[in-house]
Design an enzyme around this catalytic site. Structure first.
Site, PDB file in Angstrom:
ATOM      1  N   CYS A 154       0.831  -1.202   0.000  1.00  0.00           N
ATOM      2  CA  CYS A 154       0.000   0.000   0.000  1.00  0.00           C
ATOM      3  C   CYS A 154       0.870   1.258   0.000  1.00  0.00           C
ATOM      4  CB  CYS A 154      -0.917   0.000   1.212  1.00  0.00           C
ATOM      5  SG  CYS A 154      -0.030   0.213   2.769  1.00  0.00           S
ATOM      6  N   ALA A 189       3.203   1.649   2.845  1.00  0.00           N
ATOM      7  CA  ALA A 189       4.400   0.802   2.692  1.00  0.00           C
ATOM      8  C   ALA A 189       5.419   1.493   1.792  1.00  0.00           C
ATOM      9  CB  ALA A 189       4.014  -0.556   2.118  1.00  0.00           C
ATOM     10  N   ARG A 236      12.869  -4.503   5.741  1.00  0.00           N
ATOM     11  CA  ARG A 236      13.673  -4.357   4.517  1.00  0.00           C
ATOM     12  C   ARG A 236      15.180  -4.328   4.767  1.00  0.00           C
ATOM     13  NH1 ARG A 236      12.208  -2.594  -0.669  1.00  0.00           N
ATOM     14  NH2 ARG A 236      13.484  -0.756  -0.497  1.00  0.00           N
ATOM     15  N   HIS A 286       5.553   6.115  -2.806  1.00  0.00           N
ATOM     16  CA  HIS A 286       6.882   6.649  -3.146  1.00  0.00           C
ATOM     17  C   HIS A 286       6.751   8.101  -3.609  1.00  0.00           C
ATOM     18  CE1 HIS A 286       7.549   2.240  -4.567  1.00  0.00           C
ATOM     19  NE2 HIS A 286       7.854   2.339  -3.297  1.00  0.00           N
TER      20      HIS A 286
HETATM   21  S1  SF4 Z   1      -1.039  -1.664   5.955  1.00  0.00           S
HETATM   22 FE1  SF4 Z   1      -2.102  -0.025   7.126  1.00  0.00          FE
HETATM   23  S2  SF4 Z   1      -1.888   1.788   5.842  1.00  0.00           S
HETATM   24 FE2  SF4 Z   1      -1.496   0.021   4.506  1.00  0.00          FE
HETATM   25  S3  SF4 Z   1      -3.513  -0.503   3.589  1.00  0.00           S
HETATM   26 FE3  SF4 Z   1      -3.263  -1.757   5.456  1.00  0.00          FE
HETATM   27  S4  SF4 Z   1      -4.290  -0.542   7.052  1.00  0.00           S
HETATM   28 FE4  SF4 Z   1      -3.883   0.865   5.361  1.00  0.00          FE
END
Ligand code: SF4
Length: 486
Positions: A63, A66, A97, A197
């Site tokens: 996402c 991330a 990472r 990014h």
């Molecule tokens: S990891 Fe967290 S920020 Fe990313 S989609 Fe899931 S709930 Fe949303």
């Protein structure tokens, strides 16, 4: 028996049809646009990219949070990055990472620590701005040597409408103009980590460059100053790259962002050239640095001796004869070492077939390193690539290579089962599926806890690791499902 190019293309088309036939019509129509075979002479790989994944097909994507916290901002070592929202996003992305850094963790560097606002129900109902203020105060008390703070928004922050910009401005004022960066990287934004990014790049532009002014007037420029952009120092990658640039006579003034610091970000507009490794995650800031500060940028590839030599010469072409001679000296110095690595491993790896599915730059950049060892890439694809990534890929892949964008779990398994490569290079989510199928596997995001793979030092490790994976005697003790069926 090896197939001709035409036979390979026919096999790939039949295979694509076979996987699509299993889907409902609408899904098959959408997925068909993401699967193809590279045709020599074409300007792209013929697949659609950077569009929303289909719910339920087991995408491997991440996402926006991330992309910002996990990739761009997280490795900046002297800043504290708050995973702002419920605890899970930060917990599950914690230090995964392997961005190596030098410093004393918890004192002046913080990369492997997890800071979270740990949202509870009442924060969702009443808002979390007050909590964020309190956390920033606590951070200042507990870690006074931090050089700045970023607020990495998780999904709920955008949904409940918290004003993290106002909190950041207020706290920055309270703490004498401290750099506090609100990052609107809520996970639901965009179609993958790729937008994260971009958002992270933009937040550096808006909250570091535009607000900093010249914080380092003591900095003395030289004609040979460069910044490494888009190397996250996974397993020490940026270090094994930096030494080559330094050996050829350049001065590395910043690393973005592996083992990097806030001061390095702030000084980057003073570089003479930005050298860009991961185009996908940092082309945005490179373009901005060129447009606003007149710093040119050039892409390079430090995987495998062939591409390293090409890249050193390309980088040197931006400088005078001293640096050009330096590049030749570095290439000549490492040539015997590289030849020894190739002499040792090529006979063990020659002709082995590889299928890749990775992110960033790797679906194309690592191809040269495999080819230096006599191996062949028979399939590749990007988790979150855009059309310009697939255009760049045409310079690397051979006629007839199977291309799969945002491949689904089902498609990838079917492709591997049919093509039966000697090695799959992908991520943690795929690793155990393929190993259980009896297929040698290397994680090509994290180097499977090994590395570095960049630079000449990295190639020696890369070659050893690929040999260990493929020629490991353990594979003789297990059977692939297709072998059992025979
Ligand atoms: S990891 Fe967290 S920020 Fe990313 S989609 Fe899931 S709930 Fe949303």
């Amino acid at each position: 028996m090896s197939l001709t190019v035409e036979q390979t293309k026919e096999r790939n088309q039949a295979l694509i049809k076979e996987v699509l036939d299993v889907y409902p019509d609408k899904t098959a129509k959408r997925r068909a646009k993401h699967l193809g075979t590279f045709e020599e002479g074409k300007s792209d790989c013929g697949v659609k990219s950077n569009v929303k994944s289909i719910p339920g097909v087991m995408t491997i994507r991440g996402c926006a949070y991330a992309g910002s916290k996990g990739v761009v901002w997280g490795p900046i070592k002297d800043m504290i990055h708050i995973s702002h929202g419920p605890v899970g996003c930060g917990q599950y992305s914690w230090a995964s990472r392997r961005n190596y850094y030098i410093g004393t963790t918890g004192i002046d560097t913080f990369v492997t620590m997890q800071f979270t606002s740990d949202f509870q129900e009442k924060d969702i109902v009443f808002g979390g701005d007050k909590k964020l203020e309190k956390i920033i105060d606590e951070i200042q008390d507990l870690f006074p040597l931090n050089h700045g703070i970023t607020v990495q928004s998780e999904c709920p922050i955008g949904l409940i409408g918290d004003d993290i910009e106002a909190v950041s401005k207020k706290k920055s004022k309270e703490y004498d103009g401290k750099t506090i960066v609100p990052v609107r990287c809520e996970g639901f934004r965009g179609v993958s980590q790729s937008l994260g990014h971009h958002i992270a790049n933009d937040s550096i532009r808006d909250w570091v460059f535009d607000k900093a002014g010249d914080k380092h007037p003591e900095f003395k420029s030289t004609p040979y100053d460069v910044a490494i952009i888009g190397d996250y120092n996974i397993g020490g990658d940026a270090w094994s790259s930096r030494i080559l640039l330094e050996e050829m006579g350049l001065r590395v003034i910043a690393q973005w962002s592996g083992d990097g610091s806030l001061a390095e970000l702030e000084n980057t507009p003073k570089a003479k050239l930005n050298v860009l490794h991961c185009y996908r995650s940092m082309n945005y800031i490179s373009r901005h640095l060129e447009e606003k500060y007149g710093v040119p940028w050039v892409e390079y590839n430090f995987f495998g001796p062939t591409k390293i030599a090409e890249s050193l010469r390309t980088i040197a072409s931006y400088f005078d004869d001293k640096i050009k001679e330096g590049a030749e000296r570095v290439i000549a110095k490492y040539q015997p070492l590289m030849q020894a690595v190739i002499d040792k491993y090529r006979p063990r790896l020659e002709g082995k077939k590889v299928m890749l599915f990775v992110g960033g730059l790797r679906p194309r950049h690592v191809i040269g390193a495999y080819e230096d060892l006599g191996m062949e890439i028979v399939g590749t694809g990007y988790e979150f690539g855009h059309n310009d990534d697939y255009q760049r890929t045409t310079h690397y892949v051979k006629d007839g290579t199977l291309i799969y964008d945002d491949v689904t779990g089902y498609e990838f398994e079917k492709f591997v089962e049919a093509i039966q490569p000697d090695l799959v290079g992908s991520g943690i989510k795929e690793k155990y599926v393929f190993q259980k199928m009896g297929v040698p596997f290397r994680q090509m995001h994290s180097w499977d806890y090994s590395g570095p793979y960049h630079g000449y030092d990295g190639f020696a490790i890369f070659a050893r690791d690929m040999d260990m994976a493929i020629n490991n005697p353990v594979w003789g003790l297990t059977k692939t499902p297709w072998k059992k069926a025979v």
